[in-house]
Design an enzyme around this catalytic site. Structure first.
Site, mmCIF file in Angstrom:
data_model
loop_
_atom_site.group_PDB
_atom_site.id
_atom_site.type_symbol
_atom_site.label_atom_id
_atom_site.label_comp_id
_atom_site.label_asym_id
_atom_site.label_seq_id
_atom_site.Cartn_x
_atom_site.Cartn_y
_atom_site.Cartn_z
ATOM 1 N N LYS A 53 0.831 -1.206 0.000
ATOM 2 C CA LYS A 53 0.000 0.000 0.000
ATOM 3 C C LYS A 53 0.867 1.259 0.000
ATOM 4 C CE LYS A 53 -3.138 2.958 0.409
ATOM 5 N NZ LYS A 53 -4.379 3.091 1.075
ATOM 6 N N CYS A 102 -3.718 10.503 2.095
ATOM 7 C CA CYS A 102 -3.044 9.273 1.666
ATOM 8 C C CYS A 102 -1.704 9.575 1.014
ATOM 9 C CB CYS A 102 -3.938 8.537 0.681
ATOM 10 S SG CYS A 102 -5.611 8.367 1.307
HETATM 11 N N1 SAJ Z 1 -3.049 14.849 -8.134
HETATM 12 C C1 SAJ Z 1 -2.361 15.680 -8.985
HETATM 13 N N2 SAJ Z 1 -2.118 15.264 -10.260
HETATM 14 C C2 SAJ Z 1 -2.529 14.047 -10.713
HETATM 15 C C3 SAJ Z 1 -3.220 13.189 -9.838
HETATM 16 C C4 SAJ Z 1 -3.466 13.612 -8.546
HETATM 17 O O1 SAJ Z 1 -1.972 16.791 -8.612
HETATM 18 O O2 SAJ Z 1 -2.288 13.748 -11.892
HETATM 19 C C5 SAJ Z 1 -3.309 15.279 -6.746
HETATM 20 C C6 SAJ Z 1 -4.783 15.386 -6.397
HETATM 21 O O3 SAJ Z 1 -5.316 16.619 -6.808
HETATM 22 C C7 SAJ Z 1 -4.744 15.244 -4.902
HETATM 23 C C8 SAJ Z 1 -3.592 14.252 -4.699
HETATM 24 O O4 SAJ Z 1 -2.822 14.287 -5.869
HETATM 25 O O5 SAJ Z 1 -4.420 16.460 -4.258
HETATM 26 C C9 SAJ Z 1 -4.036 12.840 -4.438
HETATM 27 O O6 SAJ Z 1 -5.122 12.502 -5.286
HETATM 28 P P1 SAJ Z 1 -5.246 11.082 -6.000
HETATM 29 O O7 SAJ Z 1 -6.467 11.110 -6.812
HETATM 30 O O8 SAJ Z 1 -3.987 10.743 -6.688
HETATM 31 O O9 SAJ Z 1 -5.321 10.059 -4.809
HETATM 32 P P2 SAJ Z 1 -6.191 9.932 -3.469
HETATM 33 O O10 SAJ Z 1 -5.370 10.458 -2.339
HETATM 34 O O11 SAJ Z 1 -7.557 10.447 -3.627
HETATM 35 O O12 SAJ Z 1 -6.273 8.331 -3.380
HETATM 36 C C10 SAJ Z 1 -5.064 7.569 -3.374
HETATM 37 C C11 SAJ Z 1 -5.215 6.427 -4.377
HETATM 38 N N3 SAJ Z 1 -3.908 5.803 -4.590
HETATM 39 C C12 SAJ Z 1 -3.402 5.608 -5.823
HETATM 40 O O13 SAJ Z 1 -3.957 5.988 -6.816
HETATM 41 C C13 SAJ Z 1 -2.100 4.891 -5.904
HETATM 42 C C14 SAJ Z 1 -6.247 5.435 -3.881
HETATM 43 O O14 SAJ Z 1 -6.283 4.282 -4.731
HETATM 44 C C15 SAJ Z 1 -5.905 4.992 -2.446
HETATM 45 O O15 SAJ Z 1 -6.865 4.081 -1.937
HETATM 46 C C16 SAJ Z 1 -5.932 6.242 -1.582
HETATM 47 O O16 SAJ Z 1 -4.879 7.104 -2.053
HETATM 48 C C17 SAJ Z 1 -5.692 5.855 -0.147
HETATM 49 O O17 SAJ Z 1 -6.676 5.773 0.613
HETATM 50 O O18 SAJ Z 1 -4.548 5.559 0.217
#
Ligand code: SAJ
Length: 416
Positions: free
Chosen positions: A214, A268
């Site tokens: 994870k 996360c």
């Molecule tokens: N973000 C960017 N650019 C991107 C993608 C995301 O700036 O291209 C930012 C988002 O705006 C946000 C942050 O990153 O601020 C995180 O967003 P996210 O959509 O990447 O992830 P989370 O935190 O909503 O969910 C993640 C997920 N992990 C992965 O994709 C590897 C999810 O599957 C996990 O279950 C979750 O963390 C968790 O609970 O750990």
């Protein structure tokens, strides 16, 4: 075959625990949801929800009405316990396991022989074993896997949640699950629990690999977002449109760059890499650098706004979005909120906050006379600077005419 799990208890009814509880209940398993927050308990028992997640309210309402889901502030006997409590970090970035400790100690008195305890909270390597020791201290009359191995009275496993906020109900069912039991029997029992509703594959490993898996997934994403964020800073200096650049580079068959933004938030991705860094500080240069790049992005955005505000006699800044990402109400570790807080402190001008997913501005901003929470239309009407912070669906409809004559800082590339 009827399930051996007649009653499942989910401890922690937040963004992960509540949907998980509701999904089990929708499979006609009796679920006791436990939370220390009385407001959450009362809300759920009315069939309502205290968090924003698409479709969740309906599943909770149905489960409560059908009598399969009940929330309580006190643990009760069950056949399986899922712990889904927060694992934040402390000021020195060391993991804070106190919520896991108190959850483990609170369920220990109601455990009985044959029960399964699964830690779902994202945790540093070794946390599940610690949790088992905390329960064993309170229940010397029961055996646990760390002492009794595969014949233990209580089975213990780690099964990290991996769902994406905003898509939780679909991903809970469809995603594969990594299941790390403290012994093979623990893994087997945990797999049979998740097989009740998981349509993806339940893949078994050992407990420490499951914990590290994870952390690895979220660190992978953090490092990749850091690359995009670093590119955006470079492009600002070289006068290149980063969105066009990434679009073009991604036409290469083996390149897939993520999107830059105002920084990385949520509970996360902005947190979990620190659990690896704090375990092995001497070998985590890249993971640490990515954290630092992403954490520094809000300061870069703040400087761009300052430069724009210096060109305007009475800056009125429309700040679109406070949540940590699109279409949710979650403000935890939100880079957008951090930028707004810096703007509020700097008293650079009037701030018109727009966040369609909340009803009230965060408590530290309420009452500041240069900060107001307003509708999108009002913010666009009154502002001379527009700061796009979160790509909520409501913001895509903003027209060029509404932005005419305003300075626009679009941290998400929504209006490119
Ligand atoms: N973000 C960017 N650019 C991107 C993608 C995301 O700036 O291209 C930012 C988002 O705006 C946000 C942050 O990153 O601020 C995180 O967003 P996210 O959509 O990447 O992830 P989370 O935190 O909503 O969910 C993640 C997920 N992990 C992965 O994709 C590897 C999810 O599957 C996990 O279950 C979750 O963390 C968790 O609970 O750990």
């Amino acid at each position: 075959m009827p399930s051996t799990f007649k009653t499942v208890s989910v401890v922690g009814l937040g963004y992960i625990g509540l949907p998980t509880a509701a999904i089990f209940a929708s499979q006609k398993i009796k679920v006791i949801g436990v939370d220390v927050n009385q407001h959450a308990v009362d809300t759920i028992n009315r069939g309502e929800v205290h968090i924003v997640e698409p479709d969740l309210e309906q599943v909770v309402q149905d489960s409560v009405e059908d009598g399969y889901l009940k929330a309580s502030s006190k643990p009760a006997a069950a056949d399986a316990f899922l712990i889904a409590v927060p694992t934040p970090f402390m000021e020195n970035y060391e993991p804070d396991l106190s919520y896991i400790e108190s959850a483990a100690k609170s369920i220990a008195p109601v455990l009985k022989r044959g029960d399964l305890v699964v830690l779902e909270s994202t945790s540093p390597v070794g946390a599940t074993e610690k949790m088992a020791r905390w329960m064993a201290e309170i229940r010397p009359d029961l055996t646990f896997p760390q002492d009794a191995g595969d014949c233990s009275d209580i089975r213990v496993a780690h099964c990290p949640e991996r769902v994406l906020p905003g898509h939780v109900l679909r991903e809970l069912v469809q995603n594969d699950r990594v299941i790390g039991g403290m012994t093979p029997s623990c893994s087997e029992k945990a797999s049979s629990l998740y097989n009740i509703f998981v349509q993806g594959e339940c893949i078994v490993t050992d407990v420490r690999t499951a914990e590290m898996c994870k952390l690895t997934e979220n660190s992978f994403r953090d490092v990749n977002i850091a690359f995009a964020n670093e590119l955006s800073v470079i492009c600002d200096k070289l006068d290149i449109n980063v969105w066009e650049l990434i679009r073009l580079a991604n036409r290469h068959p083996r390149v897939n760059i993520l999107q830059p933004g105002p920084g990385v938030g949520g509970h996360c991705i902005a947190v979990d890499p620190w659990f690896i860094i704090s375990s092995v500080p001497e070998s985590t240069q890249l993971i640490r650098a990515a954290r630092e790049v992403n954490d520094s992005k809000p300061f870069h955005v703040f400087k761009s706004i300052k430069a724009a505000a210096e060109q305007v006699s009475s800056p009125v800044i429309a700040c679109l979005g406070l949540a940590f990402k699109a279409d949710i109400d979650d403000l935890r570790e939100s880079p957008s909120l951090k930028i707004v807080e810096m703007l509020a402190q700097s008293a650079m001008g009037k701030l018109l906050l727009v966040e369609p997913n909340i009803d009230e501005a965060p408590s530290n901003l309420v009452g500041l006379n240069h900060v107001e929470l307003v509708s999108l239309d009002e913010a666009l009407e009154r502002s001379n600077i527009v700061l796009m912070l979160v790509n909520h669906r409501e913001f895509y409809g903003v027209t060029e005419r509404q932005l005419a004559d305003k300075a626009v800082i679009d941290t998400r590339g929504v209006w490119q």
